[in-house]
Design a protein around this motif. Structure first.
Motif, short mmCIF file in Angstrom:
data_model
loop_
_atom_site.label_atom_id
_atom_site.label_comp_id
_atom_site.label_asym_id
_atom_site.label_seq_id
_atom_site.Cartn_x
_atom_site.Cartn_y
_atom_site.Cartn_z
N PRO A 108 -11.89 0.94 -4.92
CA PRO A 108 -12.61 -0.11 -4.44
C PRO A 108 -14.20 0.19 -4.26
O PRO A 108 -14.72 1.38 -4.04
CB PRO A 108 -12.15 -0.66 -3.22
N THR A 128 -11.00 -12.44 -5.80
CA THR A 128 -10.11 -11.53 -5.01
C THR A 128 -9.09 -10.89 -6.12
O THR A 128 -8.80 -11.50 -7.41
CB THR A 128 -9.11 -12.44 -4.12
N ALA A 169 -12.29 -4.87 4.86
CA ALA A 169 -10.82 -5.13 4.74
C ALA A 169 -10.22 -5.51 6.21
O ALA A 169 -10.67 -4.78 7.21
CB ALA A 169 -10.01 -3.88 4.11
N TRP A 206 -2.74 -4.46 -1.61
CA TRP A 206 -3.91 -4.93 -0.96
C TRP A 206 -4.82 -5.87 -1.45
O TRP A 206 -5.12 -5.81 -2.68
CB TRP A 206 -4.91 -3.53 -0.89
N ILE A 241 -7.87 -7.52 -2.28
CA ILE A 241 -9.49 -7.25 -2.05
C ILE A 241 -10.36 -8.28 -2.27
O ILE A 241 -10.15 -9.16 -3.16
CB ILE A 241 -9.56 -6.02 -3.12
N GLU A 272 -16.13 -3.23 -0.10
CA GLU A 272 -14.83 -4.17 0.04
C GLU A 272 -14.12 -3.40 0.91
O GLU A 272 -13.05 -4.14 1.56
CB GLU A 272 -14.13 -4.05 -1.44
#
Length: 235
Positions: free
Chosen positions: A182, A213, A190, A204, A206, A186
């Motif tokens: 990532p 997303t 999280a 996940w 992101i 990002e």
């Protein structure tokens, strides 16, 4: 289709119109506000280097080369030793920013020919990588990832408060960066609820640039370290 007539704007006038357009795109979600401000800052630097009263259409490929070199040699105030000039990533970002401006200028009829197409200066001439920015060797990277994978099985260190035990957190950071790839921004953004399980697989979610997303499955060993961190690594 390009406009029939050329609008001979100064660099400052073109910059103002372009930045206004870029900031308007944040309203529709096409650009994030932070990205728009980066474009605005780079365009302001272009005005400073090229001269506010210069006509945009008069800039040639040689002028663009001179601008890129001038930017590369500007001191970077974020570095301890500002005499070293701009980092390679900052140089690449600046080039992308002014390329986007000239691309729009060509379509809008502010320039006859995009001078970026005649730019010949190379990244090596702009400065290249500094020695202190060299990447890890393959062996060093493998050792770092291997150490991070084993931290989930290590007992928490004695004598430290819970909020001082950052080993598991650091392991999760290394593994997510190395296996998922990532942006750092990002990862920093999280939240716990962004990690979820679906049909036995840990994902996940992101949140990327422009409000986009993506759901990325995590390898089992990464998911195991993440679970250890959530269970006993967080306050």
């Amino acid at each position: 289709m390009r406009p029939a007539e050329l609008d001979r704007l100064t660099v400052a006038e073109a910059a103002d119109r372009y930045v206004e357009l870029v900031r308007a795109r944040t309203v529709t979600g096409a650009l994030s506000s932070s990205t728009a401000e980066v474009y605005a800052r780079d365009v302001a630097t272009l005005v400073e280097l090229a001269g506010a009263d210069a006509v945009l259409d008069d800039l040639t490929g040689a002028d663009v080369d001179a601008l890129l070199l001038a930017f590369a040699r500007r001191p970077d105030g974020r570095l301890r030793s500002p005499s070293g000039g701009q980092s390679p990533s900052s140089q690449a970002r600046f080039r992308r920013s002014i390329s986007a401006l000239f691309k729009h200028a060509t379509l809008a009829g502010w320039v006859q020919i995009n001078p970026m197409t005649a730019s010949t200066v190379t990244s090596k001439e702009r400065g290249g990588l500094r020695p202190q920015r060299r990447a890890l060797t393959r062996e060093q990277a493998q050792g770092l990832i291997g150490a991070a994978r084993t931290l989930g099985d290590v007992a928490p260190p004695e004598g430290k408060r819970r909020d001082q035990r950052t080993e598991l957190r650091d392991a999760v950071i290394v593994l997510l960066l190395a296996t998922v790839g990532p942006r750092v921004s990002e990862l920093v953004r999280a939240n716990v609820e962004d990690f979820f399980t679906n049909d036995g697989v840990r994902y996940w979610r992101i949140f990327g640039k422009g409000g986009r997303t993506r759901d990325v499955p995590l390898p089992d060993d990464v998911a195991a370290v993440l679970q250890e961190y959530l269970a006993r690594g967080r306050a």
